[in-house]
Design a protein around this motif. Structure first.
Motif, short mmCIF file in Angstrom:
data_model
loop_
_atom_site.label_atom_id
_atom_site.label_comp_id
_atom_site.label_asym_id
_atom_site.label_seq_id
_atom_site.Cartn_x
_atom_site.Cartn_y
_atom_site.Cartn_z
N GLN A 1 0.83 -1.19 0.00
CA GLN A 1 0.00 0.00 0.00
C GLN A 1 0.88 1.25 0.00
N LEU A 2 0.65 2.10 -0.96
CA LEU A 2 1.40 3.34 -1.08
C LEU A 2 1.12 4.23 0.13
N GLN A 3 2.19 4.84 0.69
CA GLN A 3 2.02 5.68 1.88
C GLN A 3 2.67 7.04 1.68
N LEU A 4 1.99 8.06 2.18
CA LEU A 4 2.51 9.42 2.22
C LEU A 4 2.40 9.91 3.66
N VAL A 5 3.49 10.40 4.20
CA VAL A 5 3.48 10.86 5.59
C VAL A 5 4.00 12.29 5.64
N GLU A 6 3.13 13.18 6.10
CA GLU A 6 3.50 14.59 6.23
C GLU A 6 4.09 14.87 7.61
N SER A 7 4.97 15.85 7.66
CA SER A 7 5.51 16.31 8.93
C SER A 7 5.95 17.77 8.77
N GLY A 8 6.25 18.40 9.90
CA GLY A 8 6.76 19.77 9.86
C GLY A 8 5.76 20.84 10.21
N GLY A 9 4.51 20.44 10.42
CA GLY A 9 3.52 21.44 10.81
C GLY A 9 3.75 21.91 12.23
N GLY A 10 3.03 22.96 12.60
CA GLY A 10 3.17 23.51 13.94
C GLY A 10 2.62 24.90 14.02
N TRP A 11 2.98 25.58 15.08
CA TRP A 11 2.53 26.96 15.28
C TRP A 11 3.63 27.93 14.89
N VAL A 12 3.25 28.99 14.24
CA VAL A 12 4.20 30.03 13.86
C VAL A 12 3.49 31.37 13.88
N GLN A 13 4.22 32.39 14.19
CA GLN A 13 3.65 33.74 14.17
C GLN A 13 3.54 34.25 12.73
N PRO A 14 2.64 35.18 12.47
CA PRO A 14 2.57 35.78 11.13
C PRO A 14 3.93 36.32 10.71
N GLY A 15 4.28 36.06 9.47
CA GLY A 15 5.58 36.45 8.97
C GLY A 15 6.64 35.38 9.11
N GLY A 16 6.33 34.36 9.86
CA GLY A 16 7.28 33.29 10.09
C GLY A 16 7.34 32.28 8.96
N SER A 17 8.15 31.23 9.18
CA SER A 17 8.37 30.20 8.16
C SER A 17 8.22 28.81 8.75
N ALA B 1 7.46 9.64 1.05
CA ALA B 1 6.76 8.58 0.35
C ALA B 1 7.40 7.23 0.64
N SER B 2 6.57 6.23 0.83
CA SER B 2 7.09 4.89 1.02
C SER B 2 6.29 3.90 0.19
N ARG B 3 6.95 2.83 -0.18
CA ARG B 3 6.37 1.76 -1.00
C ARG B 3 6.10 2.18 -2.43
N PHE B 4 6.65 3.32 -2.84
CA PHE B 4 6.63 3.69 -4.24
C PHE B 4 7.71 4.74 -4.45
N THR B 5 8.09 4.93 -5.70
CA THR B 5 9.11 5.93 -6.00
C THR B 5 8.48 7.18 -6.61
N LEU B 6 8.99 8.32 -6.20
CA LEU B 6 8.47 9.58 -6.72
C LEU B 6 8.77 9.78 -8.20
N ALA C 1 16.58 11.13 -3.70
CA ALA C 1 17.34 10.18 -2.89
C ALA C 1 16.61 9.85 -1.60
N LYS C 2 15.90 10.84 -1.07
CA LYS C 2 15.15 10.63 0.17
C LYS C 2 13.68 10.32 -0.10
N ASN C 3 13.31 10.32 -1.38
CA ASN C 3 11.91 10.04 -1.74
C ASN C 3 10.96 10.96 -0.97
N THR C 4 11.32 12.22 -0.92
CA THR C 4 10.59 13.19 -0.10
C THR C 4 10.37 14.48 -0.88
N VAL C 5 9.21 15.06 -0.66
CA VAL C 5 8.88 16.36 -1.24
C VAL C 5 8.74 17.36 -0.09
N TYR C 6 9.21 18.57 -0.33
CA TYR C 6 9.17 19.60 0.69
C TYR C 6 8.32 20.79 0.24
#
Length: 128
Positions: free
Chosen positions: A1-17, A24-29, A75-80
């Motif tokens: 089963q193809l899997q996509l796992v998001e990370s990096g969310g959180g709280w930030v003030q306006p103007g922040g980054s 991605a796992s079990r498939f190649t981008l 190489a990391k099979n990851t999208v940012y």
């Protein structure tokens, strides 16, 4: 089963980054375009940005152009998704999604109708 796992969310003030990751796992981008979508409370899910399977084509919603940048690391099979100058209206659950195309395709889309696989999402909060 193809899997996509998001990370990096959180709280930030306006103007922040923030930088979101979609692993991605079990498939190649190499054969999938990846899109980022978001859904705020009470609103429909909307396309934010996408990148083709080749990595050579990207697209952005008008509301994020000039502030967000999508990229991929094969190489990391990851999208940012690098999000700068965040605004309160950017607050939402962000989802990454995959659509299969041919290897080397330059196609990607911001329409929900083309999505074949979804991740579970990561929450982004922008407030002071």
């Amino acid at each position: 089963q193809l899997q996509l796992v998001e990370s990096g969310g959180g709280w930030v003030q306006p103007g922040g980054s923030l930088r979101l990751s979609c692993a991605a796992s079990r498939f190649t981008l190499d054969y999938y375009a990846i899109g980022w979508f978001r859904q705020a409370p009470g609103k429909e899910r909307e396309g934010v940005s996408c990148i083709s399977s080749s990595g050579g084509s990207t697209d952005y919603a008008d509301s994020v152009k000039g502030r967000f940048t999508i990229s991929k690391d094969n190489a990391k099979n990851t999208v940012y998704l690098q999000m700068n100058s965040l605004k309160p209206e950017d607050a939402a659950v962000y989802y990454c999604a995959a659509t299969r195309y041919d290897w080397g395709s330059q196609v990607c889309g911001l329409s929900i109708s083309v999505v074949q696989y979804w991740g579970k999402g990561t929450l982004v909060t922008v407030s002071s």
